[in-house]
Design an enzyme around this catalytic site. Structure first.
Site, PDB file in Angstrom:
ATOM      1  CB  THR A  62      58.393  82.056  24.877  1.00  0.00           C
ATOM      2  OG1 THR A  62      57.912  82.531  26.154  1.00  0.00           O
ATOM      3  CG2 THR A  62      58.811  83.235  24.006  1.00  0.00           C
TER       4      THR A  62
ATOM      5  CB  CYS B 224      52.279  82.407  26.755  1.00  0.00           C
ATOM      6  SG  CYS B 224      53.955  82.064  27.326  1.00  0.00           S
TER       7      CYS B 224
ATOM      8  CG  HIS C  72      62.776  59.527  38.561  1.00  0.00           C
ATOM      9  ND1 HIS C  72      63.950  60.060  38.062  1.00  0.00           N
ATOM     10  CD2 HIS C  72      62.524  58.419  37.824  1.00  0.00           C
ATOM     11  CE1 HIS C  72      64.376  59.304  37.062  1.00  0.00           C
ATOM     12  NE2 HIS C  72      63.534  58.301  36.893  1.00  0.00           N
TER      13      HIS C  72
ATOM     14  CG  HIS D 143      63.096  61.029  34.612  1.00  0.00           C
ATOM     15  ND1 HIS D 143      64.395  61.093  34.181  1.00  0.00           N
ATOM     16  CD2 HIS D 143      62.639  59.791  34.258  1.00  0.00           C
ATOM     17  CE1 HIS D 143      64.732  59.943  33.580  1.00  0.00           C
ATOM     18  NE2 HIS D 143      63.672  59.151  33.607  1.00  0.00           N
TER      19      HIS D 143
ATOM     20  CG  ASP E 150      49.594  84.723  25.696  1.00  0.00           C
ATOM     21  OD1 ASP E 150      49.484  84.021  24.667  1.00  0.00           O
ATOM     22  OD2 ASP E 150      50.647  85.347  25.987  1.00  0.00           O
TER      23      ASP E 150
HETATM   24  C1  RB5 Z   1      53.154  88.237  24.705  1.00  0.00           C
HETATM   25  O1  RB5 Z   1      53.600  89.221  23.823  1.00  0.00           O
HETATM   26  C2  RB5 Z   1      54.323  87.365  25.142  1.00  0.00           C
HETATM   27  O2  RB5 Z   1      55.195  88.107  25.924  1.00  0.00           O
HETATM   28  C3  RB5 Z   1      53.833  86.123  25.857  1.00  0.00           C
HETATM   29  O3  RB5 Z   1      52.998  85.407  25.021  1.00  0.00           O
HETATM   30  C4  RB5 Z   1      54.898  85.152  26.310  1.00  0.00           C
HETATM   31  O4  RB5 Z   1      55.765  84.826  25.266  1.00  0.00           O
HETATM   32  C5  RB5 Z   1      55.584  85.483  27.568  1.00  0.00           C
HETATM   33  O5  RB5 Z   1      56.430  84.730  28.062  1.00  0.00           O
END
Ligand code: RB5
Length: 148
Positions: free
Chosen positions: A67, A65, A133, A98, A8
């Site tokens: 996180t 993304c 596994h 695994h 993203d």
């Molecule tokens: C975008 O602001 C953020 O929410 C996205 O990149 C991600 O972290 C979502 O899980």
């Protein structure tokens, strides 16, 4: 090996670094992510790379993304995908050995580029071990089939 990569808007710079890194190691990389820093829905980015993996257009995927969490959840909604969020190399390696992960996810707001490269290296160099596994991974896929 051909690797699809999706991202993203939070992960454009990291995606570009990871692409360069993989290409310098001889991997072919297909860019399915956004190259713009304007808001881009991580779920769509995840869906695109996950579908490319399931179709067999690429051998495996990397999805980034902020996180790694949202995009991994989206990837895992595509049948056949085992996407794992990894913030360090050990989990990345074990997710392949695994869990036979076929999409690696991490967060551009969580890991720096050098750590991300180590995570990617461990993952692409690891091999699924099968054996004990296999039954567990099959159970995961059976759960998916029961819930289609
Ligand atoms: C975008 O602001 C953020 O929410 C996205 O990149 C991600 O972290 C979502 O899980």
């Amino acid at each position: 090996m051909k690797i699809g990569i999706g991202n993203d808007h939070t992960a454009v710079a990291l995606k570009n670094e990871i692409m360069k890194h993989l290409e310098s190691r001889g991997f072919e990389v297909v860019n399915y992510g956004t190259d713009e820093t304007t808001s881009f829905n991580y779920a769509l980015a995840g869906e695109t790379v996950a579908e490319a993996v399931v179709r067999g257009d690429v051998d495996c995927g990397i999805a980034i993304c902020g996180t790694g969490i949202g995009i991994s959840i989206a990837c895992n909604k595509v049948n056949g995908i085992r996407a794992c969020v990894c913030s360090e190399p050990f989990s990345a390696k074990l997710s392949k050995q695994h869990n036979n992960s076929n999409v690696l996810c991490f967060g551009a707001r969580v890991v720096g580029s050098e750590l991300a490269k180590m995570i990617v290296d461990e993952w692409v160099n690891a091999t699924y071990e099968g054996g004990r596994h296999a039954e567990r991974v099959q159970t995961i896929m059976d759960i998916e089939s029961k819930n289609c």
